[in-house]
Scaffold this motif. Structure first.
Motif, short mmCIF file in Angstrom:
data_model
loop_
_atom_site.label_atom_id
_atom_site.label_comp_id
_atom_site.label_asym_id
_atom_site.label_seq_id
_atom_site.Cartn_x
_atom_site.Cartn_y
_atom_site.Cartn_z
N PHE A 195 0.87 -1.06 0.02
CA PHE A 195 -0.08 0.01 -0.03
C PHE A 195 0.90 1.29 -0.01
O PHE A 195 0.51 2.22 -0.68
CB PHE A 195 -0.90 -0.06 1.18
N PHE A 196 1.80 1.08 0.87
CA PHE A 196 2.91 2.41 0.84
C PHE A 196 3.40 2.92 -0.48
O PHE A 196 3.58 3.93 -0.77
CB PHE A 196 3.71 2.33 2.00
N TYR A 197 4.05 1.72 -0.87
CA TYR A 197 4.77 1.70 -2.17
C TYR A 197 3.90 2.59 -3.36
O TYR A 197 4.03 3.27 -3.94
CB TYR A 197 5.46 0.53 -2.80
N LEU A 198 2.40 1.86 -3.44
CA LEU A 198 1.77 2.30 -4.53
C LEU A 198 1.09 3.65 -4.31
O LEU A 198 0.80 4.48 -5.22
CB LEU A 198 0.40 1.18 -4.57
N TRP A 199 1.04 4.07 -2.92
CA TRP A 199 0.54 5.36 -2.49
C TRP A 199 1.74 6.54 -3.20
O TRP A 199 1.60 7.54 -3.64
CB TRP A 199 0.31 5.42 -1.11
N LEU A 200 2.86 5.98 -2.84
CA LEU A 200 3.89 6.74 -3.24
C LEU A 200 3.97 7.03 -4.79
O LEU A 200 4.19 8.19 -5.43
CB LEU A 200 5.29 6.15 -2.87
N MET A 201 3.82 5.98 -5.49
CA MET A 201 3.67 6.14 -6.89
C MET A 201 2.57 6.94 -7.34
O MET A 201 2.77 8.12 -8.27
CB MET A 201 3.60 4.70 -7.58
N ILE A 202 1.62 7.00 -6.78
CA ILE A 202 0.16 7.36 -7.40
C ILE A 202 0.35 8.79 -6.89
O ILE A 202 -0.04 9.98 -7.74
CB ILE A 202 -1.02 6.91 -6.67
N SER A 203 0.83 9.23 -5.73
CA SER A 203 0.68 10.55 -5.14
C SER A 203 2.20 11.20 -5.74
O SER A 203 2.34 12.59 -5.50
CB SER A 203 0.89 10.54 -3.75
N ARG A 204 2.84 10.58 -6.53
CA ARG A 204 4.21 11.25 -7.28
C ARG A 204 5.16 11.47 -6.17
O ARG A 204 6.00 12.49 -6.51
CB ARG A 204 3.68 12.46 -7.95
N LEU A 205 5.25 10.73 -5.18
CA LEU A 205 6.17 11.11 -4.06
C LEU A 205 7.40 10.16 -4.32
O LEU A 205 8.26 10.11 -3.48
CB LEU A 205 5.68 11.07 -2.75
N ASP A 206 7.28 9.11 -5.13
CA ASP A 206 8.25 8.15 -5.11
C ASP A 206 9.61 9.00 -5.96
O ASP A 206 9.40 9.70 -7.14
CB ASP A 206 7.70 7.27 -6.25
N PRO A 207 10.56 8.98 -5.30
CA PRO A 207 11.76 9.83 -5.85
C PRO A 207 12.20 9.37 -7.26
O PRO A 207 12.33 8.24 -7.67
CB PRO A 207 12.85 9.61 -4.84
N ILE A 208 12.14 10.17 -8.22
CA ILE A 208 12.12 10.02 -9.54
C ILE A 208 13.47 9.48 -9.97
O ILE A 208 13.72 8.62 -10.89
CB ILE A 208 12.01 11.31 -10.46
N ASN A 209 14.56 9.97 -9.30
CA ASN A 209 15.98 9.29 -9.73
C ASN A 209 16.20 7.98 -9.17
O ASN A 209 17.26 7.31 -9.26
CB ASN A 209 17.24 10.40 -9.24
#
Length: 191
Positions: free
Chosen positions: A146-160
């Motif tokens: 859930f945490f990872y998918l939330w990071l992706m959807i909210s665009r908080l997943d660090p791009i680099n």
């Protein structure tokens, strides 16, 4: 034979990560650290694309076999889990066939249900054996998904580092599949 359908899924992490690593060797200008695995499917190297697609299809087949194994070995006990595992395998097939920019690539987000799978599994697993480790690992896995998918959807997943975070997510997902396959295989042997 029915037991092998579950046992083979112990090797899911090797199938999934092996195909990504091998594809990466053949890819042109690809970074495991900064790029999603699906970007191998649109790489300029045809060898990388074919190896990636083959590995994703093998991952799907392994998921299909696991779903079938749950049904054949445990009848209706893991019915919902089997359906969810099978559906997750379908999303991988779509990910291999359709390139990353297509909405069909993720089958329109159909695979997001994966984050409920560990909880559904625990519900169906109830009273089969009393093992606190299975419960803890499944609960932590569900929350990490859930945490990872939330990071992706909210665009908080660090791009680099999106390749790295996706690989960590893969370790959680496929590690969990491997672990439950190992435990269920052991349970079948003991009964």
């Amino acid at each position: 034979m029915k037991q092998l359908l579950i046992k083979q899924a112990i090797f899911l992490p090797i199938i999934y990560f092996g195909s990504i690593i091998i594809s990466g060797f053949f890819a042109n200008e690809y970074s495991h650290l900064g790029q999603h695995a699906s970007e191998l499917g649109i790489n300029s190297s045809k060898s990388a694309v074919i190896l990636f697609q083959a590995g994703i299809v093998l991952t799907s087949i392994s998921l299909f076999l696991l779903a079938l194994g749950l049904l054949l070995n445990f009848k209706n006990r893991f019915l919902i889990s089997s359906i969810l595992i099978f559906a997750f395998g379908v999303t991988f097939i779509f990910g291999a066939i359709y390139p990353i920019n297509s909405p069909w690539h993720g089958f329109y987000g159909f695979g997001l249900f994966i984050m409920i799978l560990p909880f559904v599994f625990l519900y169906e697993f109830n009273n089969l054996i009393n093992n606190i480790t299975i419960h803890r690992i499944s609960i932590v896995t569900g929350f990490l998904m859930f945490f990872y998918l939330w990071l992706m959807i909210s665009r908080l997943d660090p791009i680099n580092y999106r390749g790295l975070t996706q690989r960590l997510f893969g370790i959680v997902v496929f590690g969990w599949f491997s672990y439950i396959s190992y435990r269920l295989n052991k349970l079948i042997k003991e009964s």
